[in-house]
Design an enzyme around this catalytic site. Structure first.
Site, PDB file in Angstrom:
ATOM      1  N   MET A  17       0.809  -1.209   0.000  1.00 15.80           N
ATOM      2  CA  MET A  17       0.000   0.000   0.000  1.00 15.80           C
ATOM      3  C   MET A  17       0.850   1.271   0.000  1.00 15.80           C
ATOM      4  O   MET A  17       0.498   2.259  -0.642  1.00 15.80           O
ATOM      5  CB  MET A  17      -0.941  -0.025   1.220  1.00 15.80           C
ATOM      6  CG  MET A  17      -2.027   1.029   1.199  1.00 15.80           C
ATOM      7  SD  MET A  17      -2.924   1.130  -0.381  1.00 15.80           S
ATOM      8  CE  MET A  17      -4.101  -0.170  -0.163  1.00 15.80           C
ATOM      9  N   CYS A  18       2.009   1.226   0.689  1.00 16.85           N
ATOM     10  CA  CYS A  18       2.828   2.443   0.754  1.00 16.85           C
ATOM     11  C   CYS A  18       3.353   2.816  -0.638  1.00 16.85           C
ATOM     12  O   CYS A  18       3.465   3.995  -0.988  1.00 16.85           O
ATOM     13  CB  CYS A  18       3.975   2.281   1.755  1.00 16.85           C
ATOM     14  SG  CYS A  18       5.025   0.878   1.393  1.00 16.85           S
ATOM     15  N   THR A  19       3.631   1.769  -1.449  1.00 18.61           N
ATOM     16  CA  THR A  19       4.087   2.023  -2.825  1.00 18.61           C
ATOM     17  C   THR A  19       2.979   2.685  -3.627  1.00 18.61           C
ATOM     18  O   THR A  19       3.200   3.681  -4.324  1.00 18.61           O
ATOM     19  CB  THR A  19       4.485   0.692  -3.507  1.00 18.61           C
ATOM     20  OG1 THR A  19       5.431   0.034  -2.685  1.00 18.61           O
ATOM     21  CG2 THR A  19       5.052   0.933  -4.879  1.00 18.61           C
TER      22      THR A  19
END
Ligand SMILES: [Zn+2]
Length: 427
Positions: free
Chosen positions: A212-214
């Site tokens: 998700m951070c990507t």
């Protein structure tokens, strides 16, 4: 292409290659010369017990019945190869037209069988008809169902013989091919003898998602941008109304995601977002690669040929193929899993604390990489009666009903038979 179209194409292709466009469908002199070279003279790779003769080819041409499951990219390639290899009794089931949850009914059930257990009817049908089964499917669920069916046939025939010894004639080999983009595999399964599909379920990992951070802050690929719009932007902006969820088959939805993904990509100087890719990512489509399908279909057809003719030793038993970057193949012997839910008859233990809830068991059955069920329904025996464990009780702790050592029977679309588990309380 429709199924009809694909079959016509496969037939036409086979005709062009074999017939030389003579318009004739019958045999002509030397038609099977290319096959005879493998069966009617000996060679260094031949099965040590095989005596070259004309019998194998006769069996392939006249007797051997093959069930091919799947008539998509891989399946049609397989059909062409099998037809060119001398197989004439080929039956095809196309999964596009069959609802997986209704496989028994739609695929093998006949009116005369009313009242018999569906799995038994299907088992009888397959067992009395086919020598070899080949799967060229893109669905793991359907593949597992077929695998479970062959194990079921084996169980039924063992019951008939009751000597506990495996009767090799009751074994229907399963040749399974699978492709995903530039990767593929081909495997040979002798039910009851070698590793089955479920024994190696860990090899089919659940859908891999991008971190998700990507997606949220460090996109590098066009896919990251599309996922950003799909996961984060759509629920925030609700472009088609508050209750409208994203529909991969609605061109307006895809168009919206595509435009927003382009904006996102421009922001991070990422190229490669296209309408087609957008639809692919939203619908989780992995593009089919014709060369991968061709290589895997060829490997599978070769295995069918080896087993049907018994002239060569079959693949032992799992080949991986990868042409993402150069070409890589590797063959290994997948091992049977002692407590495999499909082929071991040993109920797997489920370790839970007495205060656990049914929901936790359901979560385990769907999320565990070794079980991977889709929509499990659990029944058990209580006070001598079969009881379905209803949704209402999923939030009650076990101690209100289930006991240590209790057997749970689980039905799911991944198997034609119920799977047994044993509840083991942990302290
Ligand atoms: Zn197994």
């Amino acid at each position: 292409l429709t199924l009809g179209g694909r079959l016509t194409l496969a037939r036409r292709r086979a005709k062009m290659l074999v017939d030389g466009d003579t318009g004739s469908t019958s045999d002509w002199d030397d038609r099977w010369n290319h096959i005879k070279k493998f069966l009617e003279r000996s060679g260094p790779f031949m099965h040590p017990d095989f005596e070259p003769s004309t019998e194998s080819l006769q069996f392939m041409l006249e007797t051997c019945k093959i069930l091919v499951i799947g008539a998509g990219g891989l399946g049609c390639e397989l059909l062409k190869n099998l037809a060119l290899s001398g197989f004439r009794n080929i039956h095809v089931v196309d999964m596009d037209t069959i609802d997986v949850s209704n496989l028994n009914r739609q695929f093998l059930f006949r009116a005369k069988d009313v009242g018999r257990p569906k799995a038994d009817v299907a088992a009888d049908f397959i067992n009395s008809q086919f020598h070899i089964i080949v799967c060229g499917l893109d669905s793991i669920v359907a593949r597992r169902w077929m695998n479970g069916m062959l194990e079921h046939i084996l169980n039924l025939s063992l019951l008939v013989y009751e000597d506990g010894v495996l009767d090799p004639s009751s074994i229907i080999p399963l040749i399974d091919g699978g492709t995903e983009g530039f990767k593929g595999n081909a495997r040979v399964i002798f039910p009851g003898m070698t590793a089955c599909i479920d024994c190696t379920l860990e090899l089919y990992p659940p859908q891999i998602n991008f971190p998700m951070c990507t997606i949220a802050s460090m996109p590098r690929l066009p896919e990251h941008c599309i996922e950003y719009v799909r996961i984060l932007l759509w629920p925030k902006e609700m472009p088609f109304g508050d209750d409208v969820s994203l529909d991969g088959d609605d061109p307006e939805h895809i168009q919206w995601v595509y435009q927003k993904s382009l904006e996102r990509a421009a922001e991070f100087s990422i190229t490669g977002v296209t309408y087609r890719l957008t639809q692919g990512v939203v619908k989780r489509i992995i593009p089919a690669v014709a060369s991968t399908n061709a290589a895997i279909a060829a490997a599978c057809a070769t295995e069918v040929f080896k087993i049907a003719s018994s002239a060569y030793l079959p693949l032992n038993n799992y080949m991986v193929f990868n042409d993402v970057d150069g070409l890589y193949t590797y063959t290994f012997e997948a091992e049977r899993k002692e407590n495999c839910s499909a082929c071991s008859q040993v109920p797997s233990d489920l370790h839970f604390s007495p205060s656990s809830k049914l929901q936790e068991v359901l979560d385990y059955l769907t999320e565990s990489t070794s079980v991977q069920m889709k929509s499990p329904a659990i029944t058990t025996t209580m006070d001598g009666k079969n009881k379905t464990l209803y949704l209402q009780v999923i939030n009650l702790p076990f101690k209100l009903g289930l006991a240590d050592g209790q057997e749970l029977a689980v039905a799911d679309v991944t198997t034609p038979q119920t799977v047994l588990f044993k509840l083991c309380f942990t302290s």
